[in-house]
Scaffold this active site. Structure first.
Site, short mmCIF file in Angstrom:
data_model
loop_
_atom_site.label_atom_id
_atom_site.label_comp_id
_atom_site.label_asym_id
_atom_site.label_seq_id
_atom_site.Cartn_x
_atom_site.Cartn_y
_atom_site.Cartn_z
N ARG A 18 8.75 -12.22 -28.56
CA ARG A 18 7.28 -12.29 -28.54
C ARG A 18 6.69 -11.97 -29.91
NH1 ARG A 18 5.87 -7.76 -24.47
NH2 ARG A 18 7.63 -6.86 -25.58
N LYS A 77 7.42 -3.87 -30.95
CA LYS A 77 8.32 -2.82 -30.50
C LYS A 77 8.78 -1.96 -31.69
CE LYS A 77 9.44 -2.97 -26.43
NZ LYS A 77 8.77 -2.47 -25.22
N HIS A 95 5.11 4.26 -28.27
CA HIS A 95 5.65 5.11 -27.19
C HIS A 95 5.90 6.53 -27.69
CE1 HIS A 95 5.90 1.53 -24.79
NE2 HIS A 95 6.67 0.95 -25.70
N ARG A 130 -7.78 -0.52 -21.52
CA ARG A 130 -6.93 -1.20 -22.50
C ARG A 130 -7.51 -2.56 -22.88
NH1 ARG A 130 -1.25 -0.51 -21.77
NH2 ARG A 130 -1.01 -2.21 -23.24
N PHE A 134 0.37 -6.37 -22.00
CA PHE A 134 1.33 -7.35 -21.47
C PHE A 134 1.55 -7.16 -19.98
CE2 PHE A 134 2.68 -7.46 -25.95
CZ PHE A 134 2.75 -8.83 -26.14
N ASP A 260 9.18 4.84 -17.31
CA ASP A 260 8.82 6.05 -18.05
C ASP A 260 10.01 7.01 -18.15
OD1 ASP A 260 6.27 5.92 -19.10
OD2 ASP A 260 5.27 6.59 -17.28
N1 NAD Z 1 8.72 -2.94 -18.41
C1 NAD Z 1 7.97 -3.59 -19.28
O1 NAD Z 1 8.44 -4.49 -19.98
C2 NAD Z 1 6.51 -3.26 -19.39
C3 NAD Z 1 5.66 -4.10 -20.12
C4 NAD Z 1 4.29 -3.82 -20.14
C5 NAD Z 1 3.80 -2.69 -19.48
N2 NAD Z 1 4.68 -1.87 -18.83
C6 NAD Z 1 4.22 -0.65 -18.14
O2 NAD Z 1 3.70 -1.01 -16.88
C7 NAD Z 1 2.84 0.06 -16.43
C8 NAD Z 1 1.60 -0.51 -15.80
O3 NAD Z 1 0.82 -1.16 -16.80
P1 NAD Z 1 -0.56 -1.88 -16.42
O4 NAD Z 1 -0.99 -2.62 -17.63
O5 NAD Z 1 -0.39 -2.62 -15.16
O6 NAD Z 1 -1.51 -0.63 -16.18
P2 NAD Z 1 -2.87 -0.63 -15.37
O7 NAD Z 1 -3.61 0.56 -15.88
O8 NAD Z 1 -3.52 -1.97 -15.44
O9 NAD Z 1 -2.43 -0.39 -13.86
C9 NAD Z 1 -1.82 0.78 -13.42
C10 NAD Z 1 -2.17 0.99 -11.96
O10 NAD Z 1 -1.46 2.15 -11.51
C11 NAD Z 1 -2.34 2.84 -10.64
N3 NAD Z 1 -1.87 4.23 -10.52
C12 NAD Z 1 -1.92 5.22 -11.42
N4 NAD Z 1 -1.40 6.35 -10.93
C13 NAD Z 1 -1.00 6.05 -9.67
C14 NAD Z 1 -0.41 6.80 -8.64
N5 NAD Z 1 -0.11 8.10 -8.80
N6 NAD Z 1 -0.16 6.18 -7.46
C15 NAD Z 1 -0.46 4.87 -7.28
N7 NAD Z 1 -1.03 4.11 -8.22
C16 NAD Z 1 -1.31 4.69 -9.40
C17 NAD Z 1 -3.71 2.71 -11.29
O11 NAD Z 1 -4.75 3.01 -10.39
C18 NAD Z 1 -3.68 1.25 -11.71
O12 NAD Z 1 -4.16 0.40 -10.70
C19 NAD Z 1 2.58 0.91 -17.67
O13 NAD Z 1 3.32 2.10 -17.57
C20 NAD Z 1 3.08 0.07 -18.81
O14 NAD Z 1 3.54 0.85 -19.89
C21 NAD Z 1 6.01 -2.14 -18.76
#
Ligand code: NAD
Length: 346
Positions: A18, A77, A95, A130, A134, A260
Site C-alpha cells: 500500500r 508502517k 504504534h 479519525r 484503513f 493489540d
Molecule cells: N489488522 C489490521 O491490519 C488493522 C488495520 C487497520 C486498523 N486496525 C485496527 O482495527 C481496530 C478498529 O479500527 P476502526 O477504524 O474500526 O475503529 P473505530 O473507532 O471506527 O471502531 C471501533 C469500534 O469499537 C467499539 N468499541 C470500543 N470499545 C469497545 C468495547 N469495549 N466493546 C465493544 N465495542 C467497543 C467502538 O464503539 C467503535 O464502534 C483498531 O484497533 C485499529 O488499530 C487493524
C-alpha cells in the site's frame, strides 16, 4: 505557493504494497505547489512511472535518511532500525502511544534526533474522530479470511488480491456459520459485516452497549468471532484462557482485527504473536479446536482499494498541512507521549 516537501518512502516490509498517497492525489498536491519526492519501491502497487507522470521526483529506496531537514517523510508502517537518531518529521503509523513493544525505543530515536512523529492514527478532527483510516478494509479482510477458513476454503500463503476476486471467493464458499462481530459500529466492524454479508452470513453485532456486561456464554456460542474494537482505556478481556478451555465452547475461529498484542488495551490476551501471510492461521486449542487469525497488515491484501480510499481521505489534510489544526493535535500527542516517558520536558 507552499514550501511543503513531502517525501514518500519505500516500505521496508516486503508484504506492504500500500501507499498513503496514490498517483492521482500526488498530482493534485503537485498542482497546488507541493514538492513530492517518491522513493522507488519494487512492491508498491502503483508503479513509479505514474508518480513521475504526476510531476513527482523519484529517489532511491531508503534515501529519506539524507533528505533535506524540512522534508516531511510520509509512509505507513515501521521505519527501519537505523538511523538511531530521527531528525525529520515523519508521518506514519508509529504504534507508539499504547505501551506497545518497541514504542519507547522509537520515541527515544525521535528525542535523540529532534524529529517528530505525526502519527496517522492520531490525525483527528476537533471531535477526536479519525480523519484517515484503513479500518473498513481491515475488517472486511479479517472477516473474509475467517469465514473462508471456517468453510475450508482459505488458501495459504495469502497473496494480494482485488475486491472482485475476494467477493467471488466469498460468494462461492458454502457452509452454515454463526458469527459475532464485536466493535460492529466502527469502520472495521462495518467492513466485517459487508464481507460476511457477501458470504451469506448474518452476524450478531455487538458494540459498547453489548459488552458493558459481557455475556460470555453467548459469545462462546458463536462459531466465528471477529474482533474489531478500538479501545483507548483497558477493559476486561473478552476471552481468557479459561474460556478457551471450556469444553462446551462452540467458538472455532477467532479473527482479531484489532491485534493489540502486548498492549494493556488488549481485549484478547489469549495469544502473544500475530499470524502472517504465509501461515495466516494458528491453532490455539485442540479440544475442541480453536483457530486464530491475527494479521496486522490486512488492508495490504487489497492494496489498490485500501490505498485509494486512504489517500482520498488524507489528501485534504495534506493540502492543509501548514495550517491544519489536525497536524497540530498530532504533534501535541507526540510531545505528550515523549514527556510522559521523560524524554522531553513538558
Ligand atoms: N489488522 C489490521 O491490519 C488493522 C488495520 C487497520 C486498523 N486496525 C485496527 O482495527 C481496530 C478498529 O479500527 P476502526 O477504524 O474500526 O475503529 P473505530 O473507532 O471506527 O471502531 C471501533 C469500534 O469499537 C467499539 N468499541 C470500543 N470499545 C469497545 C468495547 N469495549 N466493546 C465493544 N465495542 C467497543 C467502538 O464503539 C467503535 O464502534 C483498531 O484497533 C485499529 O488499530 C487493524
Amino acid at each position: 505557493m507552499t514550501d511543503l516537501h513531502l517525501w514518500l518512502r519505500h516500505e521496508t516490509r516486503t508484504t506492504e504494497r500500500r501507499t498513503p498517497i496514490v498517483p492521482s492525489d500526488a498530482r493534485r498536491l503537485v498542482e497546488s505547489g507541493v514538492r513530492i519526492t517518491v522513493e522507488d519501491s519494487p512492491q508498491r502497487i502503483f508503479p513509479r512511472d505514474e508518480y513521475e507522470a504526476a510531476g513527482c521526483q523519484v529517489a532511491e529506496a531508503g534515501s529519506w535518511v539524507s533528505a533535506s531537514a524540512r522534508a516531511v517523510i510520509v509512509g505507513l508502517k515501521e521505519l527501519p532500525d537505523t538511523p538511531a537518531e530521527l531528525t525529520h518529521r515523519h508521518v506514519f503509523f508509529g504504534h507508539a502511544y499504547k505501551g506497545q513493544p518497541g514504542a519507547e525505543a522509537l520515541l527515544r530515536r525521535f528525542a535523540a534526533g529532534g524529529g517528530a512523529l505525526l502519527d496517522l492514527e492520531y490525525l483527528v478532527d476537533d471531535q477526536g474522530r479519525r480523519l484517515a483510516a484503513f479500518g473498513f478494509w481491515a475488517g472486511y479482510l479479517g472477516a473474509a479470511l475467517a469465514v473462508l477458513h471456517h468453510r475450508g476454503a482459505l488458501r495459504a500463503p495469502l497473496v494480494p488480491t482485488t475486491k472482485e476476486e475476494m467477493e467471488a471467493e466469498l460468494r462461492a464458499s458454502r457452509g452454515e456459520v454463526t458469527a459475532l462481530v464485536i466493535g460492529a459500529l466502527g469502520r472495521s466492524g462495518r467492513g466485517a459485516r459487508v464481507a460476511l454479508g457477501e458470504a451469506g452470513v448474518e452476524p450478531t453485532c455487538w458494540d459498547l452497549a453489548e459488552t458493558r456486561d459481557l455475556d460470555r456464554p453467548a459469545l462462546l456460542a458463536h462459531e466465528l468471532l471477529v474482533n474489531t474494537v478500538l479501545t483507548t482505556s483497558p477493559v476486561p478481556p473478552f476471552l481468557t484462557d479459561k474460556d478457551l478451555d471450556d469444553p462446551d465452547r462452540r467458538l472455532r475461529t477467532l479473527s482479531d482485527v484489532t491485534v493489540d498484542v502486548g498492549s494493556p488495551m488488549n481485549v484478547l490476551p489469549v495469544y502473544d504473536t500475530t499470524t502472517e501471510w504465509d501461515r495466516p492461521v494458528r491453532r490455539l486449542r485442540e479440544h475442541p479446536p480453536l483457530d486464530l487469525i491475527a494479521i496486522d497488515n490486512l488492508p495490504s491484501l487489497l492494496p489498490r482499494e485500501a490505498s485509494t480510499d486512504f489517500s482520498a481521505a488524507l489528501l485534504p489534510q495534506l493540502l492543509d498541512f501548514e495550517t491544519g489544526g489536525a497536524w497540530g493535535r498530532c504533534l501535541d500527542r507526540f510531545r505528550r507521549a515523549s514527556t510522559e516517558l521523560g524524554l522531553t520536558e513538558g
